[in-house]
Design a protein around this motif. Structure first.
Motif, mmCIF file in Angstrom:
data_model
loop_
_atom_site.group_PDB
_atom_site.id
_atom_site.type_symbol
_atom_site.label_atom_id
_atom_site.label_comp_id
_atom_site.label_asym_id
_atom_site.label_seq_id
_atom_site.Cartn_x
_atom_site.Cartn_y
_atom_site.Cartn_z
ATOM 1 N N SER C 380 0.727 -1.505 0.358
ATOM 2 C CA SER C 380 0.295 0.145 0.030
ATOM 3 C C SER C 380 0.674 1.446 0.127
ATOM 4 O O SER C 380 0.437 2.596 -0.003
ATOM 5 N N LEU C 381 2.107 0.967 0.209
ATOM 6 C CA LEU C 381 3.565 2.444 0.401
ATOM 7 C C LEU C 381 3.890 2.584 -0.859
ATOM 8 O O LEU C 381 4.520 3.580 -1.003
ATOM 9 N N GLY C 382 4.190 1.242 -1.285
ATOM 10 C CA GLY C 382 5.005 1.219 -2.478
ATOM 11 C C GLY C 382 5.120 2.004 -3.760
ATOM 12 O O GLY C 382 6.041 3.007 -3.302
ATOM 13 N N PRO C 383 4.378 2.093 -4.535
ATOM 14 C CA PRO C 383 3.797 3.301 -4.925
ATOM 15 C C PRO C 383 4.168 4.393 -4.833
ATOM 16 O O PRO C 383 4.562 5.884 -5.283
ATOM 17 N N GLY C 384 3.375 4.909 -3.591
ATOM 18 C CA GLY C 384 3.636 6.148 -2.466
ATOM 19 C C GLY C 384 5.528 6.600 -2.234
ATOM 20 O O GLY C 384 5.883 7.857 -2.309
ATOM 21 N N VAL C 385 6.026 5.838 -1.657
ATOM 22 C CA VAL C 385 7.355 6.203 -1.669
ATOM 23 C C VAL C 385 7.914 6.558 -3.052
ATOM 24 O O VAL C 385 9.234 7.151 -2.949
ATOM 25 N N MET C 388 7.757 9.301 -3.724
ATOM 26 C CA MET C 388 8.548 10.461 -3.323
ATOM 27 C C MET C 388 9.176 10.678 -3.610
ATOM 28 O O MET C 388 10.736 11.553 -3.658
ATOM 29 N N LEU C 389 10.563 9.122 -3.687
ATOM 30 C CA LEU C 389 12.104 8.860 -4.231
ATOM 31 C C LEU C 389 12.356 9.321 -5.700
ATOM 32 O O LEU C 389 13.006 10.040 -6.184
ATOM 33 N N THR C 390 11.141 9.597 -6.305
ATOM 34 C CA THR C 390 11.432 10.084 -8.002
ATOM 35 C C THR C 390 11.088 11.315 -7.842
ATOM 36 O O THR C 390 11.056 11.617 -9.093
ATOM 37 N N LEU C 391 10.861 11.922 -6.922
ATOM 38 C CA LEU C 391 10.074 13.010 -6.989
ATOM 39 C C LEU C 391 10.937 14.564 -8.080
ATOM 40 O O LEU C 391 10.536 15.410 -9.100
ATOM 41 N N GLY C 392 12.332 14.066 -7.683
ATOM 42 C CA GLY C 392 13.752 15.254 -8.337
ATOM 43 C C GLY C 392 13.281 14.627 -9.732
ATOM 44 O O GLY C 392 13.807 15.185 -10.727
ATOM 45 N N LEU C 393 13.257 13.489 -10.343
ATOM 46 C CA LEU C 393 13.495 13.149 -11.831
ATOM 47 C C LEU C 393 12.542 13.980 -12.402
ATOM 48 O O LEU C 393 11.063 14.224 -11.801
ATOM 49 N N GLY C 394 12.493 14.306 -14.110
ATOM 50 C CA GLY C 394 11.462 14.710 -14.311
ATOM 51 C C GLY C 394 10.425 13.666 -15.042
ATOM 52 O O GLY C 394 10.867 12.067 -15.161
ATOM 53 N N GLY C 396 8.716 11.248 -17.328
ATOM 54 C CA GLY C 396 9.206 10.698 -18.106
ATOM 55 C C GLY C 396 9.561 9.015 -18.549
ATOM 56 O O GLY C 396 8.645 8.365 -17.442
ATOM 57 N N PRO C 397 9.922 8.008 -18.957
ATOM 58 C CA PRO C 397 9.485 6.924 -19.732
ATOM 59 C C PRO C 397 9.795 6.205 -17.690
ATOM 60 O O PRO C 397 10.214 4.730 -16.853
ATOM 61 N N LEU C 398 11.238 6.233 -17.761
ATOM 62 C CA LEU C 398 11.840 6.109 -16.333
ATOM 63 C C LEU C 398 11.147 6.151 -15.175
ATOM 64 O O LEU C 398 10.919 4.984 -14.664
ATOM 65 N N LYS C 399 10.521 7.363 -15.166
ATOM 66 C CA LYS C 399 10.365 7.748 -13.982
ATOM 67 C C LYS C 399 8.484 5.972 -13.502
ATOM 68 O O LYS C 399 8.665 5.634 -13.014
ATOM 69 N N ALA C 400 8.138 6.212 -14.848
ATOM 70 C CA ALA C 400 6.682 5.556 -14.867
ATOM 71 C C ALA C 400 6.977 4.374 -14.731
ATOM 72 O O ALA C 400 6.675 4.262 -14.152
ATOM 73 N N HIS C 401 7.970 4.004 -15.167
ATOM 74 C CA HIS C 401 8.681 2.480 -15.138
ATOM 75 C C HIS C 401 8.974 2.225 -13.491
ATOM 76 O O HIS C 401 8.812 1.102 -12.981
ATOM 77 N N LEU C 402 9.404 2.810 -13.173
ATOM 78 C CA LEU C 402 10.135 2.779 -11.707
ATOM 79 C C LEU C 402 8.554 2.585 -10.356
ATOM 80 O O LEU C 402 8.553 1.318 -9.690
ATOM 81 N N ILE C 403 7.955 3.866 -11.324
ATOM 82 C CA ILE C 403 6.923 4.143 -9.859
ATOM 83 C C ILE C 403 5.932 2.311 -10.241
ATOM 84 O O ILE C 403 5.463 1.298 -9.579
ATOM 85 N N GLU C 404 5.674 2.275 -11.271
ATOM 86 C CA GLU C 404 5.235 0.603 -12.039
ATOM 87 C C GLU C 404 5.906 -0.690 -11.263
ATOM 88 O O GLU C 404 5.178 -1.518 -10.921
ATOM 89 N N SER C 405 6.910 -0.443 -11.422
ATOM 90 C CA SER C 405 7.834 -1.773 -10.847
ATOM 91 C C SER C 405 7.603 -2.089 -9.159
ATOM 92 O O SER C 405 8.474 -2.991 -8.425
ATOM 93 N N ALA C 406 7.656 -1.161 -8.410
ATOM 94 C CA ALA C 406 7.503 -0.884 -7.007
ATOM 95 C C ALA C 406 6.684 -2.446 -6.534
ATOM 96 O O ALA C 406 7.838 -2.085 -5.560
#
Lengths: 236, 336, 433
Positions: C380-385, C388-394, C396-406
């Motif tokens: 339940s917290l993973g995507p939120g975390v 936050m971790l990727t807040l600095g990232l613009g 883009g596909p990388l950010k989307a990928h990381l959030i998706e793979s949480a």
């Protein structure tokens, strides 16, 4: 007479907390046969393993050709010229006879052809069966493979842990003949034996161990003739 | 003519796919059996090692494709394969260094090592899913068919076609090369023989001066190569999905156990036993029987012993039969 | 229980309370209930592993059998479907069992040789076709009856509580069969065989629609006594009055109350299992089991039938898992074979046992509650975390990928935890006494 070629001097130690060996001394001269005999549980095999570095000594030392090798691992002792034939699981059963010999010579980088030819001369049956898996051979033939494997390193000392265990008397005699032949080529033999009488017959030197300590030490012949040894250890 | 048609149908729907699948399983089972022989435990991470190696190869393939590199009629993945093997080998060597070596030094019980391999499985599974995702990926390119059903029909004049996909042909050819090389290595080279000696009798191998660390390192590298190749071939033939690869664990172990755990030759035989059984049992025989039997005897039903949903059950039943009647396997592996 | 263990439990308690305070009590109780169920399964595994050193990788299958028991016992009867072929199915299954029994009998009677092989082959082969000939028309008839909502043989319509022991019995039977085959061989074989049986059980549940509707899922299974339904509570004047008195929103309060009742029910059963398990562990039987585990050779030399004892404990442990699996399906109110995943149902339980402390019942419970919490809270917290971790990232596909793979992070995390515990604290948080 100076230092013996190989000596386990005043060895004390065991596998766990309790010592099995108590100041036990075993030695063998160049080209001679030394035999360790004694009752069950006397620490015969343990003494041999101690000489080979398979258990940690709390006291005493092991010297090969004057050099102190007490702290060397078994593998390093092999490199120094000691060959060891364990009592059980002493061959690679799934590999051919020839491959067993090749594995014996694993540490050698020079040409092993001559040594292998010598082993085959010593044990002609092995040459015949060289492409058979060693596990398919008879008990006596397996022991020949085991001895042959150990000879492949061109050792200066060959140590045998009950080489005749579980083989028939005829095979045993034949095996002892071969062992004498090996000794004549200048290799010292140190061996543990259950069949004390036959072993002492071929021994230059005999050690009777009792409870991890030397009880009698003499030439094989003298021990055979000693009435007390006969009565207590050779069954009259 | 009918007999020929039946034969071609049989070849097309059973022999060709089962041979390709069998080759893939055989390579996977070889990896598992080598780990078992040398490191003495059942590696539950085997399926995920295949997935990991395939994933690296896929990423490399995409990169090559983006550069416009292609391998002509062959799939680009074959060009990327060496990289996949190298990275997987590095990963396994590192895993051995930080994980397995500790337990080896302690001479831990095999069951402990199996549980440790579970931990490694989690890590590899997680990494694969994080990097490439859990979804299905297709990465095959190049020619699709060696021979299409239509070409075969015009060539032979039969009613039934025989199609051989490029991926199936590549699988079989690659597997033959890899297995031939592996057996040459194990039987003819000094290092290979020392591996067999180590697997046969560890204590005596140590006495003979064989360096266990070296043997273990070589083993992991070979396992990485076998797993990656098996995974890539499977992926080219079907598709890549991490969970499917995890599930390959069962057929792979069934194959290794059938052949005798620890016995490389057995692993290959086992791979084909499992693959052929799976395809034969789940194949609908209606068409073949229709050609062979007189018209009034031709079956109405599909004549399928088990529905394809039960593919996994076939591996399992084979496993059970072997455990019941010959626990050391066909080729006498390290016994129970 | 010493102070250290109490502190450990208190810390896990704090985790749950913090979840309640900072996220929601609904979530905290939800996690608690799943944690309690996982703890019971962990106890079952602990009996097998901790007491006897048996490595069972089929937890998922035994839990799923428990779930199947719930459907068979508590689902409403489907007289129409049953009438179409219920008896035919029973006949088919009985016939199949008889063929196997006959083959076993023949195997024992006939001497080894090609004759036996041929006869067995003929009996089993012929038997299989006959079995399919009896079963297939019956299952097809059942499945064709009102397939949109039924198409199955239905249940007995009995209370859900009765299904729990049946779940245990069904898991025990499966465990007996697999244990009979794989125990006494190399330890790895049990692991491989149980991994297989679990997959097969799930495949059967997915494909045999007549049984429990397969992937069409069974929904609306009744709740176990004494758990009330939220809707009923919201219409009970006494409850409404009580909620109003305390200033609670009736909808939220009813949901929490239901979960609390579950927690009490599960907690009581958990304590019961622990009590029995502790009794067993400290009985002569338990001491014998441990002596066998610690030195199989010596135990065998002393005349203990090791394989038989192993089979005993394997069956008992699996029964506990089946029982818990039934409880889980009762709570969910539905059976969805597609959700059974070995990573979640088998290997997660293993992490609980190892982390908690193998061989110690309280350790298994602690592991269940702790790892269960971790697993679900990360979900339940993973995507939120990750956000936050990727807040600095613009963007883009990388950010989307990381959030998706949480969600996959937790596999990695669990693997690392398992490896760390095995390496540095192999006896777990609460070691065996």
């Amino acid at each position: 007479m100076g230092q013996p070629f190989l000596i386990g001097d005043q060895m004390t130690g065991g596998y766990g907390a309790a010592d099995i060996l108590h100041g036990c001394t075993i030695a063998v001269e160049k080209g001679e046969i030394a035999v360790i005999v004694g009752p069950n549980g006397a620490g015969k095999s343990t003494a041999m393993k101690a000489v080979f570095g398979m258990l940690k000594l709390r006291g005493g030392s092991v010297r090969l050709d004057g050099e102190d090798i007490t702290t060397l691992s078994p593998q390093d002792r092999v490199a120094k010229g000691m060959g060891f034939v364990p009592q059980t699981s002493n061959i690679f059963t799934s590999m051919t006879v020839q491959e067993n010999l090749e594995m014996g010579a694993f540490l050698r980088r020079d040409n092993i052809k001559d040594t292998m030819a010598q082993v085959y001369d010593l044990f002609p049956i092995l040459k015949e069966k060289r492409n058979q898996p060693a596990g398919e051979l008879s008990g006596g033939q397996r022991q020949q493979v085991a001895v042959g494997r150990a000879l492949m390193t061109k050792p200066k000392v060959l140590m045998l842990d009950e080489p005749t265990a579980g083989v028939s008397p005829i095979v045993m005699d034949e095996l002892f003949d071969r062992i004498i032949e090996v000794a004549r080529s200048g290799i010292s033999i140190l061996m543990v034996e259950q069949n004390a009488r036959q072993a002492l017959e071929i021994a230059d030197k005999g050690y009777v161990l009792v409870q991890g300590a030397n009880r009698f030490t003499d030439t094989g012949r003298a021990l055979m003739e000693d009435p007390e040894v006969r009565r207590s250890f050779l069954g009259g | 003519m009918d007999i020929l048609n039946a034969l071609v149908t049989f070849l097309n729907f059973v022999v060709v796919p089962a041979t390709a699948y069998g080759a893939q399983l055989a390579l996977g089972a070889l990896g598992a059996t080598l780990v078992y022989g040398i490191l003495r435990f059942s590696n539950f991470a085997q399926g995920d090692t295949m997935a990991f190696g395939t994933m690296i190869t896929i990423l490399m393939t995409w990169w090559l494709q983006s550069l416009g590199v292609s391998f002509g009629p062959l799939p680009t993945a074959l060009l990327a394969l060496p990289v996949g093997i190298a990275v997987t080998a590095l990963f396994l060597l590192m895993t051995d260094r930080v994980v397995y070596r500790f337990y080896r030094a302690q001479r831990a019980a095999p069951t402990i090592l199996v549980i440790v391999s579970l931990g490694v499985m989690f890590v590899m599974n997680g990494l694969t899913r994080i990097i490439i995702g859990a979804e299905e990926q297709n990465f095959a390119d190049g020619a699709r068919f060696l021979i299409t059903a239509g070409e075969f029909k015009t060539w032979s004049g039969l009613d039934e076609g025989l199609a051989i996909r490029a991926s199936q042909a590549i699988t079989v050819v690659t597997a033959i090369i890899v297995v031939a090389w592996l057996f040459w290595f194990l039987n003819k080279t000094r290092t290979g023989k020392s591996m067999r000696a180590f697997s046969d009798n560890e204590d005596l191998a140590l006495l003979s001066g064989i360096n266990p660390d070296h043997v273990v390192r070589i083993t992991w590298i070979i396992v990485a190569a076998l797993a990656t190749i098996a995974g890539v071939l499977y992926g080219l033939d079907k598709s890549f999905k991490p969970f499917t690869y995890f599930q390959l664990l069962l057929p792979i172990f069934a194959a290794a156990v059938v052949g005798g755990l620890g016995n490389p030759l057995g692993a290959i035989a086992g791979g084909f036993v499992v693959a052929y059984s799976e395809v034969l049992v789940t194949y609908a025989w209606k068409k073949v029987l229709g050609y062979l039997l007189p018209a009034d005897l031709a079956p109405d039903s599909l004549v399928q012993l088990l529905s394809t949903d039960y593919k996994l059950a076939v591996s399992f039943i084979i496993l059970i039969i072997v455990l019941l009647f010959m626990p050391t396997g066909l080729f006498k592996g390290k016994s129970g | 229980m010493n102070t250290r263990n109490l502190i450990l439990f208190a810390l896990v308690g704090v985790l749950y309370i913090a979840t309640g305070m900072f996220q929601s009590w609904n979530l905290a109780l939800n996690i608690l209930n799943i944690g309690l169920l996982s703890a019971i399964m962990a106890l079952g595994v602990n009996m097998q592993w901790g007491f006897a050193g048996l490595f069972n990788t089929g937890i998922m299958g035994f839990a799923a059998l428990g779930g199947l028991a719930v459907v068979l016992v508590s689902a409403p009867p489907e007289p129409g479907g049953w009438a179409m072929g219920g008896w035919g199915i029973l006949t088919g299954l009985a016939f199949g069992a008889a063929v196997i029994a006959f083959a076993t009998w023949l195997y024992r009677r006939l001497g080894k040789g090609p004759v036996r092989t041929l006869v067995l082959f003929a009996v089993l082969g012929g038997g299989y076709f006959a079995y399919r000939a009896i079963l297939d028309p019956a299952t097809a008839a059942v499945e064709s009856f009102n397939p949109a909502v039924a198409g199955n043989i239905g249940g007995l319509g009995l209370p859900s509580l009765l299904a729990w022991p049946l779940g245990g019995v069904m898991a025990a039977i499966a465990a007996w069969a697999i244990g009979k085959i794989a125990l006494g061989l190399r330890s790895d074989y049990l692991a491989i065989a149980t991994l297989g049986i679990a997959e097969i059980i799930i495949v059967v549940m997915k494909s045999e629609d007549w049984l429990a509707r397969g992937v069409k899922n069974m929904i609306g299974l009744p709740r176990p006594w004494p758990v009330p339904y939220e809707v009923d509570l919201q219409q009970t004047p006494a409850f409404l009055e009580w909620a109003a008195n305390w200033g609670f929103d009736p909808a939220a309060a009813s949901s929490i109350l239901v979960k609390l009742v579950y927690a009490l029910l599960f907690g009581t059963i958990l304590l019961g299992v622990i009590w029995l398990s502790e009794k067993a562990l400290n009985s002569p039987w338990g001491r014998m089991m441990r002596s066998i585990r610690d030195n199989e050779v010596a135990a065998e030399a002393m005349g203990k039938d090791v394989t038989r004892r192993h089979l005993q404990v394997f069956v008992i442990g699996s029964a506990v898992i089946g029982f818990a699996g039934a409880m889980m399906t009762s709570m969910d109110g539905q059976l969805t074979p597609g959700t059974y995943n070995p990573l979640r149902f088998t290997f997660l339980i293993w992490v609980m046992v190892i982390v908690g402390g193998s061989g110690n019942n309280w350790g298994a419970v602690l592991g269940g509650l702790l790892i269960g919490w971790l697993w679900l809270i990360v979900e339940s917290l993973g995507p939120g975390v990750m956000q936050m971790l990727t807040l600095g990232l613009g963007e883009g596909p990388l950010k989307a990928h990381l959030i998706e793979s949480a969600p996959h992070m937790r596999l990695l995390t669990l693997g690392v935890i398992l490896l760390l515990v095995l390496r540095f604290s192999p006896r777990g948080l609460i070691p065996e006494k």
